[in-house]
Design an enzyme around this catalytic site. Sequence first.
Site, PDB file in Angstrom:
ATOM      1  N   CYS A  36       0.866  -1.172   0.000  1.00 61.86           N
ATOM      2  CA  CYS A  36       0.000   0.000   0.000  1.00 61.86           C
ATOM      3  C   CYS A  36       0.903   1.222   0.000  1.00 61.86           C
ATOM      4  CB  CYS A  36      -0.906   0.009   1.231  1.00 61.86           C
ATOM      5  SG  CYS A  36      -1.881   1.532   1.378  1.00 61.86           S
ATOM      6  N   ILE A  61       3.532 -25.716 -11.981  1.00 60.93           N
ATOM      7  CA  ILE A  61       2.492 -25.862 -10.955  1.00 60.93           C
ATOM      8  C   ILE A  61       2.078 -24.488 -10.451  1.00 60.93           C
ATOM      9  CG2 ILE A  61       1.995 -26.655  -8.612  1.00 60.93           C
ATOM     10  CD1 ILE A  61       3.424 -29.217  -9.195  1.00 60.93           C
ATOM     11  N   LEU A 115      11.045 -34.463 -11.391  1.00 61.24           N
ATOM     12  CA  LEU A 115      11.263 -34.494  -9.948  1.00 61.24           C
ATOM     13  C   LEU A 115       9.948 -34.881  -9.266  1.00 61.24           C
ATOM     14  CD1 LEU A 115      12.966 -33.943  -7.406  1.00 61.24           C
ATOM     15  CD2 LEU A 115      12.269 -31.542  -7.562  1.00 61.24           C
ATOM     16  N   GLU A 170       1.333  16.679   2.603  1.00 60.67           N
ATOM     17  CA  GLU A 170       2.738  16.483   2.250  1.00 60.67           C
ATOM     18  C   GLU A 170       3.699  16.542   3.427  1.00 60.67           C
ATOM     19  OE1 GLU A 170       3.735  18.541  -1.802  1.00 60.67           O
ATOM     20  OE2 GLU A 170       2.401  19.845  -0.675  1.00 60.67           O
TER      21      GLU A 170
END
Length: 1335
Positions: A152, A266, A411, A1266
């Site tokens: 955020c 996957i 694997l 600000e």
Amino acid sequence: MSHSKESDELIFFVNGKKVIERNADPEVNLLFYLRKVIRLTGTKYSCGGGDCGACTVMISRYHPVSEKISHFSVAACLVPICSLHGAAVTTVEGIGSTKTRIHPVQERIAKGHGTQCGFCTPGMVMSIYTLLRSHPEPSMEQIMETLSGNLCRCTGYRAIVESVKSFGPSSSCCQMNGRWKCCLDEDKNEPKKRASLCTKLYEKEEFQPLDPTQELIFPPELMRMAKDPQKRALTFRGERTTWIAPGTLKDLLELKMKHPSAPLVIGNTSLGLAMKFKDVSYPIIISPARILELFAVTNTKEGLTLGAGLSLTQVKDILADVVSRLPKERTQMYCALLKHLRTLAGQQIRNMASIGGHIISRQPTSDLNPVLGVGNCILNVASTEGTQQIPLNDRFLARLPGASLKPNQVLVSVFVPLSKKWEFVSAFRQAPRHQNALAVVNAGMRVVFKENTSTVTDLSILYGGIGTTVVSANKSCQQLIGRCWDEELLNEACRMVLEEISLPPSAPGGMVNYRKTLTTSFLYKFYLDVLRQLKMRDPCRYPDISKNLLRILEDFPLTMPHGMQSFKAVDSQQPLRDPVGRPIMHQSGIKHATGEAGFCDDMSALAEELFLAVVTSSKPHARIISLDASEALASPGVVDVITAQDVPGDNGREEESLYAQDEVICVGQIVCAVAADSYAHAKQATKRVKVLYKDVEPVIVTVQDALRYESFIGPEKKLEQGNLQSAFQCVDQILEGEVHFGGQEHFYMETQSVRVVPKAEDKQMDIYVSSQDAAFTQEMVARTLGIPKNRINCHVKRVGGAFGGKSSKPGLLAGVAAVAAHKTGRPIRFILERGDDMLITGGRHPLLGKYKIGFMNNGKIKAADIQFYINGGCTPDDSELVIEYALLKLENAYKIPNLRVRGRVCKTNLPSNTAFRGFGFPQGAFVTETWVSAVAAKCHLPPEKVRELNMYKTIDRTIHKQEFDPKNLIRCWETCMENSSYYCRKKAVDEFNQQSFWKKRGIAIIPMKFSVGFPKTFYYQAAALVQIYTDGSVLVAHGGVELGQGINTKMIQVASRELKIPMSYIHLDEMNTMTVPNTVATAGSVGADVNGRAVQNACQILMERLEPIMSRNPNGTWEEWVNEAFIQSISLSTTGYFRGYKADMDWEKGEGDIYPYFVFGAACSEVEIDCLTGAHKNIRTDIVMDGSFSINPAVDIGQIEGAFVQGLGLYTLEELRYSPEGVLHTRGPNQYKIPSVTDVPEEFHVSLLTPTENPKAIYSSKGLGEAAMFLGSSVFFAIADAVAAARKERGLPPIWAMNSPATAELIRMACEDQFTNLVPQTDSKCCKPWSVPVA
């Protein structure tokens, strides 16, 4: 989507509704499908790489073996839709809406003020929602892990965390911080809660409870599908790729034999990034996600065998369970893996990525592979030829021939052994950010001793982040076998490892000396950790270790931010219907949380709409010899290619072109654009545009380059007061130095977005744009097309974050899109991808500050001569204003009687830097605080004493001769001192530092005098349109833009007070240039001030018209008065206008009353640093701000918290890295790290000063958007304080000026010790570095 008859049907559910996709394209991801195909736009695009969390959704699956349903959050941008067969997807729209009912998660994040711009909010909601589906009362650790993958840029996270915490088991206590002490306890270390102040921003009692029975049920059809014994392969054929999902292991192995080069996917967290960012494509992709053998777990007395398909989250849970049940000495390896699994990536990526994919990808920065590689792990692989066991060791990780899988092998699982009694394993990593960041360097280390001795029988050390693969210190380890575990071994090991592990000075990633230092720092930590464990096993045999040293083995804890927010409550006599001064929820808060708040790219596609992608310059300075677009024009879906020759009017402004013409002056400059029927087609076609360049000299990248070539924008600016020459002759000491300040990327969550819709008549166009300055966008489009402004209507509904970055740039980008719309005659959608946005648009100006300071031995500063050079980039943009502001505001809170400051804008071959929150003040005031701190150090005085001594005390004039009263500056300073218990904590910091060698704490308190607004009167003008309808409802329009700062909420509050009606009567729609013309940019912290005045003016005019009716019928209702006015033909519509504050600056005289008022503040921050790695922990921050009479304390405190955390990022985390040729390396959240939830101070207190009158602003309020950005520097100076303590203890000279940002690299290399000294210094001139500082 593809239309192949050979494709199978893809079946999944979205929000409880069945989706059957008969033409699933493997290259289409879930985010695109949700947003563009089924039009669920609540899920947002922000980065496209799974690093920001904006696109978070929940996926649910039924597991036929366990007969359980699992819910997990994922990044939709990385999920191929073909992987969703049999899954249920839940988006933010599916859990609640204003049309049905809102979910408790949505309610709490909105009412708890956890949303500002709202762009990240749906992703936050879905992460929290998914957590609650599995854990209705989540723990602190679960909450922090859940939010680790969501970024955020607006809120500062505190309000979001509190919203989630309300679901936790201890939520009945207002704040619990992990040490079982309430934050409101009034002891000496906590802020005092005063009876006159209010500390409740919302009523928790109003929250609806969580009711699990109201959630969507898992579709029974998907259960039946999962139980189906038929495991036939599924095939989905797309335009370029075929996706095959086999149902059995046998089928998988046969497929791999047939297609040996086809990747197995996957989680798609590795391959998906390659396909997205490197344009990699594969004819065949194999998905083994339905193969049960790949998800099996076997637990034996030797260890665990983990199926390769298990997600990292599943592996973490499995390991945690085993560790909880076995003796610690048996789980050394598992504990080391768990340490990394808690911080590796974000929760969404951990839920998606598989352990097998993590191992096989063998990324050089892999966190788990170095640990697995030292632990004698075994890979169980299979093929049609049979099974095989391959050691997961240094040879495998180095990709050596014969040590890897064959192309046809798969694997299946990995065996992770339990540790033996005399075996010790540790894991280490250092990243730019605590969570969700790739490691700079990581390591796995393992040592085995001869039983009951400290004699080494085996030693393994692997490092990640050092080379192109994980690298081994095998030679060093072999030479150390047989040695005793003592300091002699340590010293020898460090020397040998540095000799064996080479890293060239030009290595990709840079930070060469830092990375080398980390290799030995980790080794030292391992040495201490093993020694500590040996001592615990046999206290008599092994030497004592000082607690002073052992503290370094404690990792910084993962803590939940908490704090108190205090403000003056409204007067008890104020009518309840009057909302001014009350903490009102953001007007769009609920819609943010439900995903119903629409942003520019959420708008539905129009008929024949085209998508724009741009070709940007690959050269910093060159002539364009030729441009060949023929291949692009012949590409699928392409309608046209637009160049400078197609611009009917002006091609930009001054030196900034829309489309490059004849010459390019930076990497990232737009050369041409491709318009196509889809963004994918447009993007692919840009790669087929051939541009031939001829390099032009010089290439100017850095401020030093610009000084050498005297390359500047505009004249030098100067301010001066007093007699500098004589003052320097009368001082006790003179200090000269310089400090470098790095730039900053805006990283608004919504990237630059514009949509241009040409109309059929009169050359009219509608521009839908994410902009702070709609009028400038209107002007740029009109000039570009050569038509009057009255034909252009710019619409701005809301903006997903801006911070100055959407002031001028959207006008230029809208011009680019408007030319395309003009040429093609069709609507154009132009949405920048994150990487392009960062490359093209520029950010905060990097600054070089030089200073000469004259002062007395008591710390009194008598004279200062300052020079600023900012890197403006290749065109003027707002750079000249930025340098003016830096000069005007540099004095901050201090009265310097003899002061000269000069500033210049350097013209370089970088993209133009632009406006950014604070606008020059965060840079200029930082330089001032640097030399004030240096004066304190020179005088051997506490910095706070020198600050107090030099602070303005009485009514005085600034350097530009504007009179002001510093009373509230002093009040903020003293209140912050009191609230933070500064002197008590400073004493505690000193005591801590005396007892800890490798960890140091620092504390700093920084004052602030911030001037709001602009240097010209016309910038302050504002207009509004208020219309009353005969049913009593009111429509308000004004010239400000909702950026997340709550301006619309405040305008409704203003109208409610002035019209004396409830807020529910008032509606505020989009801002557009036909309703309110000739607006100015929403910036400078005065948007609510000036537009509030305009709304107030309009409402007062209307009330004057209604007054005779109201006085004749005082007991009437609002509706009756309005209807009577209508019957009497009294206008119920009017414009309001505010002419503006008088402001002007005479640079010849160096004086002017520029600013309407000042905002004062102070912040105290405490940090702890790890001297061995450079990591730091933000322990506590107290902020006091002079907000006068706040219109909305919830909004204002949210702005303070958000600005502070953004400032914290500026001063400590965020680092833009450029190549010597001016190419930006850091083009996304993967490389550029803004603060995450774990970077927020553990204790975060914000107090609004008890108010005093501010007659200049509406209702005596102040603009706070600000100011608090600069207060983030308090964290920087606390770090500098900690570094100074470390250097002092080591007998090193002080560093008078630390550059910003104070990254882990800077902190570590400043804390020089035997390990930094071991690293040989390289001559920077001998080779070209990977990156260069541009200030």
